[in-house]
Design an enzyme around this catalytic site. Structure first.
Site, PDB file in Angstrom:
ATOM      1  CE  LYS A  86      -8.362 -60.551  -0.672  1.00  0.00           C
ATOM      2  NZ  LYS A  86      -9.482 -60.152  -1.526  1.00  0.00           N
TER       3      LYS A  86
HETATM    4  O1  G3P Z   1     -10.165 -58.517  -4.099  1.00  0.00           O
HETATM    5  C1  G3P Z   1      -9.358 -57.385  -4.054  1.00  0.00           C
HETATM    6  C2  G3P Z   1      -9.326 -56.585  -5.332  1.00  0.00           C
HETATM    7  O2  G3P Z   1      -9.237 -57.428  -6.436  1.00  0.00           O
HETATM    8  C3  G3P Z   1     -10.397 -55.548  -5.420  1.00  0.00           C
HETATM    9  O3  G3P Z   1     -10.451 -54.956  -6.693  1.00  0.00           O
HETATM   10  O4  G3P Z   1     -11.645 -53.578  -8.341  1.00  0.00           O
HETATM   11  O5  G3P Z   1     -12.220 -53.339  -5.914  1.00  0.00           O
HETATM   12  O6  G3P Z   1     -10.068 -52.485  -6.803  1.00  0.00           O
HETATM   13  P1  G3P Z   1     -11.132 -53.515  -6.938  1.00  0.00           P
END
Ligand code: G3P
Length: 224
Positions: A86
């Site tokens: 990633k």
């Molecule tokens: O893994 C990346 C993403 O899904 C993070 O989500 O909830 O931290 O904005 P969030």
């Protein structure tokens, strides 16, 4: 649409995998810190996830220069064949993505918010692109509309000559906060939704299902 779990928590991954519908896992530095993860154990932890999940497992590089990201990416990819590296959508990330893809290493380009970012990621050989939905909503913008634009733009073109082994790019709807986000992502044709455990659980729940089940069980007592 495939479901990925957005977590680094082994218990959550084991539980969700046991439901029979899990296709992969995405992690990020915040999710790893949340479970009390330590740098020294990071690679071993990714290996544990790969042993549970029969599908792509995204492990993020936190390096900031292309050479460091490439080095990181090679190390992460050597943990298990299903590791996806990633990398954030930034100039150094693009350059590293191209180099890793040319070596046959699959990349998930993360922190992707706009159509130009997504197209550049695709041209640089990303196998997965992760547009963030909830973080747009957090700043009072329409994350689902932004995701929809990315899906439309990516599907307008054939990027297979850019990717590892000519595979089709898959869009991962990320930063998913609700079952409704999942619904909207599926309706527009996003390939994957990566979902936190609690949200995934909500995706199988509905009050009418509960009410119907209660009635069925009650009526079944009558036939005993
Ligand atoms: O893994 C990346 C993403 O899904 C993070 O989500 O909830 O931290 O904005 P969030």
């Amino acid at each position: 649409m495939k479901f990925f779990l957005d977590t680094a928590d082994l218990k959550e991954i084991e539980e969700a995998a046991s439901w029979g519908a899990l296709a992969g896992v995405t992690t990020n530095p915040t999710l790893y810190a949340r479970i009390g993860g330590k740098l020294a154990d990071f690679h071993a932890h990714i290996k544990r996830i790969c042993d549970i999940v029969d599908g792509p497992v995204s492990a993020e590089s936190v390096a900031m220069t292309r050479d460091e990201i490439i080095r990181d990416g090679r190390e992460l990819a050597s943990i298990a064949p299903n590791v996806v590296v990633k990398i954030p959508a930034m100039v150094e990330g693009l350059a590293a993505c191209r180099a890793l893809a040319d070596e046959g290493i699959r990349v998930n380009m993360t922190l992707c918010f706009t159509v130009p970012q997504a197209i550049l990621a695709a041209r640089a050989g990303a196998r997965y692109i992760s547009p963030f939905v909830g973080r747009f909503d957090d700043i009072s913008e329409d994350g689902i509309a932004q995701l929809s634009d990315v899906v439309t733009a990516i599907n307008n073109y054939d990027f297979s000559e850019s990717t590892v082994a000519g595979e089709q790019i898959e869009i991962i709807a990320a930063s998913i906060r609700s079952a409704n986000h999942v619904t909207q992502a599926a309706l527009m044709g996003a390939d994957i939704a990566t979902v936190p455990f609690a949200t995934l659980k909500k995706c199988i729940q509905h009050p009418l299902t509960d009410r119907g089940l209660e009635a069925f069980l009650k009526d079944w007592e009558k036939v005993q």
